[in-house]
Design an enzyme around this catalytic site. Structure first.
Site, PDB file in Angstrom:
ATOM      1  N   PRO A   2       0.831  -1.206   0.000  1.00 10.41           N
ATOM      2  CA  PRO A   2       0.000   0.000   0.000  1.00 10.41           C
ATOM      3  C   PRO A   2       0.864   1.255   0.000  1.00 10.41           C
ATOM      4  O   PRO A   2       1.829   1.346   0.752  1.00 10.41           O
ATOM      5  CB  PRO A   2      -0.804  -0.113   1.294  1.00 10.41           C
ATOM      6  CG  PRO A   2      -0.041  -1.044   2.153  1.00 10.41           C
ATOM      7  CD  PRO A   2       0.753  -1.939   1.264  1.00 10.41           C
ATOM      8  N   GLU A   3       0.530   2.185  -0.876  1.00  6.40           N
ATOM      9  CA  GLU A   3       1.227   3.467  -0.899  1.00  6.40           C
ATOM     10  C   GLU A   3       0.332   4.490  -0.189  1.00  6.40           C
ATOM     11  O   GLU A   3      -0.758   4.158   0.275  1.00  6.40           O
ATOM     12  CB  GLU A   3       1.515   3.875  -2.343  1.00  6.40           C
ATOM     13  CG  GLU A   3       2.527   2.954  -3.017  1.00  6.40           C
ATOM     14  CD  GLU A   3       3.845   3.652  -3.375  1.00  6.40           C
ATOM     15  OE1 GLU A   3       4.047   4.822  -2.990  1.00  6.40           O
ATOM     16  OE2 GLU A   3       4.670   3.013  -4.039  1.00  6.40           O
TER      17      GLU A   3
END
Ligand SMILES: [Zn+2]
Length: 272
Positions: A2-3
């Site tokens: 996840p960014e």
């Protein structure tokens, strides 16, 4: 992995379920993730009311009326699930609210983390204190970048991954922002002028906001039973598009190079 847009979407989704609610039950289901989970986490959270949710870089912050903040990081594979029908071995923390919702932090690879500390100490926590400005919310500007890049000969791509310069930016959005600002990722940070850095400081939040908008459907689905937060697909302009046509208006193709062991995608014609 996840960014920042996924973490931001996760926090917004959790807020719809948790904000203002009292926690009636907490069940840590193992002693550690990437590091130990505080042994008194359940005791300190049970009975507390959630007063606010926020984010710093890729850390989600859940504050309670007992003066504590639960800090979560999704690591490589973490996600929150709402009202899961089944609890599996990758569900490491369960939280039940006074209105009957059950949330689970699910993380198969366990590179994530859970910390609990007094809210007043969060800003001074070394992991948080060392971070540069947030790329969302107007805290980042071209003058800051100019000052931090001054006399730096490292490639701008690598400088942007330095969390002390900009907090929470990962490989994908650095590539996307440099493409949008038309800056060659190999260029030395110190050699880029103020006008171009101003454009970059605008491109960074713009690519992140676009990604958050793309995650909107994830946010709506989260309210449903068995909804989950953490990942969504997004069409990128350069990331993962090696050999495909550039969308910047030239006739070239997107190239991939490796910088400090990580892939950089860019257009040789459009980015100077
Ligand atoms: Zn191009």
């Amino acid at each position: 992995m996840p960014e920042l847009p996924e973490v931001e979407t996760t926090v917004r989704g959790l807020a719809t379920v948790l904000d203002g609610r009292r926690i009636v039950r907490v069940e840590p289901r193992r002693a550690d993730l990437r590091r130990a989970i505080p042994v008194d986490l359940g005791q300190r959270l049970t009975g507390a009311r959630i007063t606010s949710l926020g984010r710093r870089a890729k850390y989600g912050l859940i504050a309670t009326d007992r003066g504590d903040t639960l800090i979560f990081h999704l690591g490589m594979s973490g996600r929150w699930r709402t009202d899961p029908e089944e609890i599996g071995k990758h569900d490491h923390l369960l939280i039940e609210t006074d209105d009957g919702h059950r949330l689970s932090l699910n993380d198969p690879r366990r590179f994530g983390s859970l910390d609990l500390m007094p809210t007043a100490e969060v800003a001074a926590w070394p992991t948080i204190a060392a971070l540069g400005p947030e790329p969302l919310g107007g805290a980042l500007d071209g003058r800051w970048l100019k000052q931090r890049f001054e006399r730096r000969s490292a490639a701008i791509k690598l400088l942007l991954l330095d969390q002390r310069i900009v907090a929470g930016l990962g490989n994908i959005y650095v590539c996307e922002a440099l493409f949008r600002a038309r800056i060659d990722p190999r260029k030395a940070g110190g050699g880029i002028g103020q006008v171009r850095l101003n454009a970059l400081a605008e491109a960074i939040p713009a690519v992140l906001e676009d990604a958050i908008a793309a995650g909107g459907s994830t946010l709506r689905d989260f309210a449903q039973p068995d909804g989950e937060l953490g990942y969504f697909s997004k069409q990128f302009d350069v990331y993962g598009r090696e050999g495909e046509p550039c969308r910047g208006g030239c006739l070239g193709k997107i190239r991939r190079i490796v910088q400090a062991g990580r892939s950089t995608f860019f257009c040789l014609q459009c980015q100077r």
